[in-house]
Design an enzyme around this catalytic site. Structure first.
Site, PDB file in Angstrom:
ATOM      1  N   HIS A  53       3.057   7.959 -16.849  1.00  0.00           N
ATOM      2  CA  HIS A  53       4.340   7.607 -17.433  1.00  0.00           C
ATOM      3  C   HIS A  53       4.209   6.350 -18.287  1.00  0.00           C
ATOM      4  O   HIS A  53       3.243   5.594 -18.178  1.00  0.00           O
ATOM      5  CB  HIS A  53       5.375   7.399 -16.331  1.00  0.00           C
ATOM      6  CG  HIS A  53       5.787   8.679 -15.669  1.00  0.00           C
ATOM      7  ND1 HIS A  53       6.801   8.738 -14.732  1.00  0.00           N
ATOM      8  CD2 HIS A  53       5.330   9.953 -15.808  1.00  0.00           C
ATOM      9  CE1 HIS A  53       6.944   9.985 -14.320  1.00  0.00           C
ATOM     10  NE2 HIS A  53       6.063  10.740 -14.953  1.00  0.00           N
ATOM     11  N   GLU A  55       5.703   3.491 -18.241  1.00  0.00           N
ATOM     12  CA  GLU A  55       5.609   2.223 -17.512  1.00  0.00           C
ATOM     13  C   GLU A  55       4.182   1.979 -17.017  1.00  0.00           C
ATOM     14  O   GLU A  55       3.672   0.862 -17.082  1.00  0.00           O
ATOM     15  CB  GLU A  55       6.568   2.226 -16.321  1.00  0.00           C
ATOM     16  CG  GLU A  55       8.037   2.424 -16.697  1.00  0.00           C
ATOM     17  CD  GLU A  55       8.491   3.868 -16.614  1.00  0.00           C
ATOM     18  OE1 GLU A  55       9.621   4.098 -16.142  1.00  0.00           O
ATOM     19  OE2 GLU A  55       7.719   4.756 -17.031  1.00  0.00           O
ATOM     20  N   CYS A  78      11.176   6.054 -12.435  1.00  0.00           N
ATOM     21  CA  CYS A  78      11.262   7.057 -11.365  1.00  0.00           C
ATOM     22  C   CYS A  78      10.905   6.448 -10.013  1.00  0.00           C
ATOM     23  O   CYS A  78      10.234   5.425  -9.923  1.00  0.00           O
ATOM     24  CB  CYS A  78      10.345   8.239 -11.671  1.00  0.00           C
ATOM     25  SG  CYS A  78       8.589   7.833 -11.713  1.00  0.00           S
ATOM     26  N   CYS A  87       7.072   5.035 -10.616  1.00  0.00           N
ATOM     27  CA  CYS A  87       6.947   3.877 -11.504  1.00  0.00           C
ATOM     28  C   CYS A  87       7.637   2.645 -10.923  1.00  0.00           C
ATOM     29  O   CYS A  87       7.188   1.519 -11.141  1.00  0.00           O
ATOM     30  CB  CYS A  87       7.530   4.204 -12.876  1.00  0.00           C
ATOM     31  SG  CYS A  87       6.549   5.401 -13.793  1.00  0.00           S
TER      32      CYS A  87
END
Length: 366
Positions: A53, A55, A78, A87
């Site tokens: 992701h 992040e 998330c 994350c």
């Protein structure tokens, strides 16, 4: 940090997120930047489903500099395990001080939970900055995640007087080469393209993505074909590498035709009939269950009519060529029964207009 700087960093995050438009389905497009003491220390975007992701990419770039930094991210971090770890936990472990999100994630597994976990760990969390920009970028995801129905774009090329075809022998294309390149980009942003059997018989299209920005891009090619009129030697079946071919048909479809199409590489799926026609709602529901979040309808006038009344699309794209064709026998964009009064007509919002070559592109949402 001033509001002006917050906005500038969120603009940067949205720019990163836009790099993955059409590439992350069924996940959203997300971008993130980490800033510490006015210095950019990390950045990243989610490249594809199953990949790290945004992040996580930004944290990896920042390393120890992430401690005490502010994260600007286009969607709420998330909190659940999927193909990648949560994350929110990674941000807490890295010592991030503040998180600014463009919007909350409507996924029930995440909605407000990411914000709550960050706040419980002492991290400042706020959202809403440039949320409208994130909504436009992630309109497929934001629509799909609530009910697993794909976001539908209805696209057509028309003349100034609303005709969709030239007289026989007068040429194949209404719009310019420049508009057709734009149509290819539009197709690439969707997971599937849907047409009717009449379009297959009239144009024999490939329906694949052919654009230098999208090498190897595969999308699902869908044909609504109640009587299985699609020939096994249709061009789209000669190019399976362009993406799977799915043909929806009715309960009385001939078994031999079905077997021939399946042998040619198509997946043939039966659908119920609704007022004598294939049920478009059921077709879209089936595509949603396949995690196809965005569907582009490129069908002819009959397909367009079934998509408009009642409306089964969310966005309309009209490519208008500077031509007046005329002729009562020439197919029009929408020839079904009209609205009885202006207040009951289908009204579009968020209208945009721009030109490509000699053509005018008009887009709007219902």
């Amino acid at each position: 940090m001033t509001d002006r700087r917050d906005r500038a960093y969120m603009e940067m995050a949205l720019g990163l997120a836009a790099k993955s438009a059409g590439r992350t389905s069924p996940n959203p497009c997300v971008g993130a930047v980490l800033v510490k003491d006015g210095v950019l220390v990390g950045w990243g975007h989610h490249e594809a489903a199953g990949r790290p992701h945004a992040e996580a990419v930004a944290l990896l770039r920042a390393g120890r500099k992430a401690k005490g930094a502010t994260l600007y991210v286009t969607l709420e971090p998330c909190v659940h395990w999927g193909r990648t770890p949560p994350c929110a936990d990674a941000l807490i472990a890295a010592g991030v001080k503040r998180v600014v999100a463009a919007d909350l994630d409507p996924n029930p597994l995440v909605l407000t939970k990411g914000a709550a976990r960050l706040r419980a760990a002492g991290i400042e969390f706020e959202h809403g900055l440039l949320a409208d920009r994130n909504l436009q970028l992630n309109r497929h995801y934001m629509h799909f995640i609530g009910g697993r129905m794909p976001y539908v774009t209805l696209k057509a090329a028309v003349s100034l007087d609303g005709k969709m075809a030239l007289p026989a022998g007068a040429g194949r294309w209404l719009t310019s080469e420049e508009s057709r390149v734009y149509a290819g980009l539009l197709r690439a942003e969707h997971d599937a393209v849907l047409i009717g059997a009449g379009t297959v018989l009239a144009d024999d299209p490939l329906l694949s993505v052919r654009h230098p920005n999208w090498p190897g891009r595969r999308i699902t090619r869908v044909v609504m074909d109640g009587r299985l009129r699609t020939p096994p030697d249709a061009r789209l079946l000669s190019d399976i590498k362009g993406g799977p071919v799915l043909i929806f048909t009715g309960p009385a479809a001939p078994a031999k035709k079905r077997a021939a199409l399946e042998k040619a590489g198509a997946e043939v799926v039966g659908l119920p009939l609704k007022k004598g026609n294939l049920d478009l709602d059921e077709a879209l529901r089936f595509l949603g269950q396949r995690d196809l979040t965005g569907v582009l309808i490129e069908g002819g006038s009959r397909m367009i009519a079934s998509a408009i009344a009642p409306p089964r699309f969310q966005r309309l794209v009209l490519m208008i060529a500077p031509l007046i064709i005329g002729g009562a026998e020439v197919v029009s964009f929408y020839g079904a029964a009209g609205a009885p009064a202006i207040p009951r007509a289908l009204h579009l919002r968020r209208m945009t207009r721009f030109t490509i070559g000699p053509d005018t592109i008009v887009e709007g949402e219902i």
